[in-house]
Design a protein around this motif. Structure first.
Motif, mmCIF file in Angstrom:
data_model
loop_
_atom_site.group_PDB
_atom_site.id
_atom_site.type_symbol
_atom_site.label_atom_id
_atom_site.label_comp_id
_atom_site.label_asym_id
_atom_site.label_seq_id
_atom_site.Cartn_x
_atom_site.Cartn_y
_atom_site.Cartn_z
ATOM 1 N N ARG A 161 -3.147 -9.048 0.146
ATOM 2 C CA ARG A 161 -2.843 -8.895 -1.277
ATOM 3 C C ARG A 161 -1.748 -7.850 -1.495
ATOM 4 N NH1 ARG A 161 -5.329 -5.951 -5.579
ATOM 5 N NH2 ARG A 161 -6.999 -5.234 -4.213
ATOM 6 N N ILE A 162 -1.818 -6.742 -0.751
ATOM 7 C CA ILE A 162 -0.790 -5.708 -0.869
ATOM 8 C C ILE A 162 0.522 -6.205 -0.276
ATOM 9 C CG2 ILE A 162 -0.108 -3.381 -0.141
ATOM 10 C CD1 ILE A 162 -3.104 -2.663 -0.131
ATOM 11 N N ARG A 163 0.440 -6.833 0.889
ATOM 12 C CA ARG A 163 1.657 -7.297 1.568
ATOM 13 C C ARG A 163 2.445 -8.276 0.708
ATOM 14 N NH1 ARG A 163 0.799 -11.265 6.432
ATOM 15 N NH2 ARG A 163 0.372 -12.570 4.605
ATOM 16 N N ASP A 164 1.736 -9.180 0.039
ATOM 17 C CA ASP A 164 2.436 -10.205 -0.726
ATOM 18 C C ASP A 164 3.105 -9.655 -1.982
ATOM 19 O OD1 ASP A 164 1.505 -11.833 1.247
ATOM 20 O OD2 ASP A 164 0.727 -13.370 -0.089
ATOM 21 N N ARG A 165 2.764 -8.445 -2.374
ATOM 22 C CA ARG A 165 3.492 -7.796 -3.469
ATOM 23 C C ARG A 165 4.855 -7.317 -3.024
ATOM 24 N NH1 ARG A 165 1.085 -2.868 -5.120
ATOM 25 N NH2 ARG A 165 3.055 -2.651 -6.221
ATOM 26 N N ILE B 260 -1.723 11.739 -5.621
ATOM 27 C CA ILE B 260 -0.358 11.230 -5.558
ATOM 28 C C ILE B 260 0.539 12.203 -6.299
ATOM 29 C CG2 ILE B 260 1.152 9.247 -5.952
ATOM 30 C CD1 ILE B 260 -1.311 8.736 -4.184
ATOM 31 N N PRO B 261 1.540 12.766 -5.645
ATOM 32 C CA PRO B 261 2.381 13.775 -6.309
ATOM 33 C C PRO B 261 3.220 13.193 -7.432
ATOM 34 C CG PRO B 261 3.330 13.165 -4.204
ATOM 35 C CD PRO B 261 1.976 12.521 -4.259
ATOM 36 N N MET B 262 3.534 14.022 -8.397
ATOM 37 C CA MET B 262 4.378 13.603 -9.511
ATOM 38 C C MET B 262 5.702 13.054 -9.000
ATOM 39 S SD MET B 262 5.617 15.923 -12.750
ATOM 40 C CE MET B 262 6.389 17.131 -11.647
ATOM 41 N N GLU B 263 6.172 13.607 -7.858
ATOM 42 C CA GLU B 263 7.445 13.172 -7.287
ATOM 43 C C GLU B 263 7.393 11.722 -6.807
ATOM 44 O OE1 GLU B 263 7.367 17.610 -7.054
ATOM 45 O OE2 GLU B 263 5.943 15.983 -6.736
ATOM 46 N N ALA B 264 6.192 11.143 -6.690
ATOM 47 C CA ALA B 264 6.051 9.761 -6.216
ATOM 48 C C ALA B 264 5.677 8.807 -7.337
ATOM 49 C CB ALA B 264 5.007 9.699 -5.098
ATOM 50 N N HIS B 265 6.037 9.158 -8.577
ATOM 51 C CA HIS B 265 5.646 8.341 -9.726
ATOM 52 C C HIS B 265 6.248 6.934 -9.685
ATOM 53 C CE1 HIS B 265 9.610 9.819 -10.985
ATOM 54 N NE2 HIS B 265 9.658 8.781 -11.765
ATOM 55 N N LYS B 266 7.309 6.758 -8.894
ATOM 56 C CA LYS B 266 7.950 5.437 -8.827
ATOM 57 C C LYS B 266 7.013 4.387 -8.227
ATOM 58 C CE LYS B 266 12.606 7.362 -8.507
ATOM 59 N NZ LYS B 266 13.833 7.505 -7.680
ATOM 60 N N LEU B 267 6.107 4.839 -7.358
ATOM 61 C CA LEU B 267 5.121 3.913 -6.807
ATOM 62 C C LEU B 267 4.268 3.326 -7.921
ATOM 63 C CD1 LEU B 267 3.513 5.351 -3.527
ATOM 64 C CD2 LEU B 267 4.705 3.177 -3.821
ATOM 65 N N ALA B 268 3.829 4.187 -8.835
ATOM 66 C CA ALA B 268 3.000 3.744 -9.953
ATOM 67 C C ALA B 268 3.787 2.817 -10.870
ATOM 68 C CB ALA B 268 2.470 4.948 -10.728
ATOM 69 N N GLU B 269 5.046 3.149 -11.114
ATOM 70 C CA GLU B 269 5.873 2.334 -12.008
ATOM 71 C C GLU B 269 6.020 0.915 -11.475
ATOM 72 O OE1 GLU B 269 9.549 4.382 -12.414
ATOM 73 O OE2 GLU B 269 8.762 5.908 -13.777
ATOM 74 N N GLN B 270 6.268 0.783 -10.161
ATOM 75 C CA GLN B 270 6.450 -0.543 -9.579
ATOM 76 C C GLN B 270 5.145 -1.335 -9.584
ATOM 77 O OE1 GLN B 270 9.345 -2.130 -8.604
ATOM 78 N NE2 GLN B 270 7.931 -3.859 -8.563
ATOM 79 N N PHE C 230 4.737 0.028 2.799
ATOM 80 C CA PHE C 230 5.330 -1.296 2.582
ATOM 81 C C PHE C 230 6.681 -1.191 1.893
ATOM 82 C CE2 PHE C 230 1.316 -3.565 3.479
ATOM 83 C CZ PHE C 230 1.832 -4.662 4.144
ATOM 84 N N ALA C 231 6.780 -0.291 0.927
ATOM 85 C CA ALA C 231 8.057 -0.102 0.223
ATOM 86 C C ALA C 231 9.151 0.303 1.205
ATOM 87 C CB ALA C 231 7.898 0.943 -0.873
ATOM 88 N N ILE C 232 8.792 1.120 2.191
ATOM 89 C CA ILE C 232 9.753 1.538 3.209
ATOM 90 C C ILE C 232 10.089 0.376 4.126
ATOM 91 C CG2 ILE C 232 10.104 3.063 5.198
ATOM 92 C CD1 ILE C 232 8.190 5.049 3.748
ATOM 93 N N ALA C 233 9.070 -0.395 4.517
ATOM 94 C CA ALA C 233 9.267 -1.487 5.471
ATOM 95 C C ALA C 233 10.229 -2.551 4.959
ATOM 96 C CB ALA C 233 7.919 -2.116 5.816
ATOM 97 N N VAL C 234 10.156 -2.859 3.675
ATOM 98 C CA VAL C 234 10.973 -3.964 3.141
ATOM 99 C C VAL C 234 12.262 -3.465 2.497
ATOM 100 C CG1 VAL C 234 8.891 -5.330 2.736
ATOM 101 C CG2 VAL C 234 9.837 -3.971 0.868
ATOM 102 N N ALA C 235 12.565 -2.186 2.670
ATOM 103 C CA ALA C 235 13.757 -1.616 2.017
ATOM 104 C C ALA C 235 15.046 -2.288 2.466
ATOM 105 C CB ALA C 235 13.836 -0.117 2.286
ATOM 106 N N ARG D 44 13.636 7.653 -1.117
ATOM 107 C CA ARG D 44 14.053 8.054 -2.467
ATOM 108 C C ARG D 44 13.506 7.089 -3.521
ATOM 109 N NH1 ARG D 44 17.348 12.104 -3.060
ATOM 110 N NH2 ARG D 44 18.549 12.929 -1.320
ATOM 111 N N LYS D 45 13.165 5.885 -3.114
ATOM 112 C CA LYS D 45 12.557 4.947 -4.056
ATOM 113 C C LYS D 45 11.105 5.330 -4.330
ATOM 114 C CE LYS D 45 15.427 0.948 -2.820
ATOM 115 N NZ LYS D 45 15.432 -0.433 -2.300
ATOM 116 N N ILE D 46 10.525 6.095 -3.423
ATOM 117 C CA ILE D 46 9.139 6.515 -3.567
ATOM 118 C C ILE D 46 9.048 7.935 -4.109
ATOM 119 C CG2 ILE D 46 6.961 6.903 -2.341
ATOM 120 C CD1 ILE D 46 7.907 4.851 -0.292
ATOM 121 N N PHE D 47 9.872 8.812 -3.544
ATOM 122 C CA PHE D 47 9.823 10.224 -3.912
ATOM 123 C C PHE D 47 11.106 10.679 -4.597
ATOM 124 C CE2 PHE D 47 7.192 9.948 -0.013
ATOM 125 C CZ PHE D 47 5.985 10.355 -0.540
ATOM 126 N N HIS D 48 10.924 11.526 -5.592
ATOM 127 C CA HIS D 48 12.078 12.197 -6.176
ATOM 128 C C HIS D 48 12.359 13.429 -5.317
ATOM 129 C CE1 HIS D 48 14.831 13.995 -9.027
ATOM 130 N NE2 HIS D 48 14.143 15.125 -8.935
#
Length: 225
Positions: free
Chosen positions: A150-154, A199-209, A117-122, A64-68
């Motif tokens: 570089r991605i992991r350290d974010r 990237i679907p509109m429903e996953a806009h939270k990825l872009a925001e973060q 990664f967002a799922i892994a560290v949830a 839910r943090k990734i997809f609406h």
């Protein structure tokens, strides 16, 4: 038609005997590429949760943090998750199918890895087996070791982020060059650009973060200079 209803149609094809590879092949072109991206994140996320030994509430919440996901669409999202968990195919097979669909080192594969990664560290912890899982997926995607770090350290919880690493520049890079890299990264993170590549509109939270991380990194580098 919502992305989840389009996913339901893809699931119907799977239930009628079509292979996941065949379904992915049908989804490789816009606008259905966004369906493929969503299925890929949920499927690999389910495989990662399985590799971790258990599916926690935090991991489920991470989707839910990734997809609406509207309440009426929850069942279709759950079907993708459960289908991937039950499939005997290993995650490397899934990752290989996805890599072939999108193409080697395609930017959307970086987006997909960030979603994982967002799922892994949830749950607030980054486990060794999750690290191994994501390293292997990154290798299959053609993502280099340095790009992976570089991605992991974010995303690694409870650790401060190196602003230079976030932007992928060295500490001795001229400020003007860093500014150029920052602006290009922000441009690539714009929702319209991300939607154009699948990237679907429903996953806009990825872009925001990601945009938030880029802005924070640039502000910190300016403060250092």
């Amino acid at each position: 038609m919502s992305i989840w209803k389009r996913i339901a149609l893809a699931l119907k094809a799977l239930s009628q005997g079509e292979s996941l590879s065949t379904v992915f092949e049908k989804l490789k072109s816009p606008p259905e590429r966004s369906v493929a991206f969503t299925i890929a994140v949920i499927s690999l996320g389910a495989k990662m949760a399985k590799a971790d030994g258990q599916v926690t509430r935090d991991e489920v919440k991470a989707f839910r943090k990734i997809f609406h996901i509207d309440r009426q669409d929850e069942a279709n999202a759950a079907k993708v998750f459960n289908l991937a968990r039950q499939d005997v195919a290993g995650y490397t097979v899934y990752a290989g199918r996805i890599q072939r669909m999108f193409g080697h080192r395609n930017q959307i594969l970086y987006d997909l890895l960030e979603g994982l990664f967002a799922i892994a560290v949830a749950d607030g912890v980054y486990h060794d087996n999750e690290d191994e899982f994501l390293r292997n997926v990154a290798t299959i995607f053609g993502i280099t070791k340095n790009e992976f770090i570089r991605i992991r350290d974010r995303f690694k919880p409870f650790e401060s982020m190196d602003p230079y690493l976030i932007l992928g520049v060295s500490r001795d890079t001229p400020l003007e060059k860093i500014k150029e890299v920052y602006r290009n990264s922000v441009r690539e993170t714009h929702p319209d650009i991300m939607m154009a590549r699948g990237i679907p509109m429903e996953a806009h939270k990825l872009a925001e973060q990601k945009l938030k991380d880029l802005n924070n990194a640039w502000e910190e580098i300016q403060r250092i200079h």
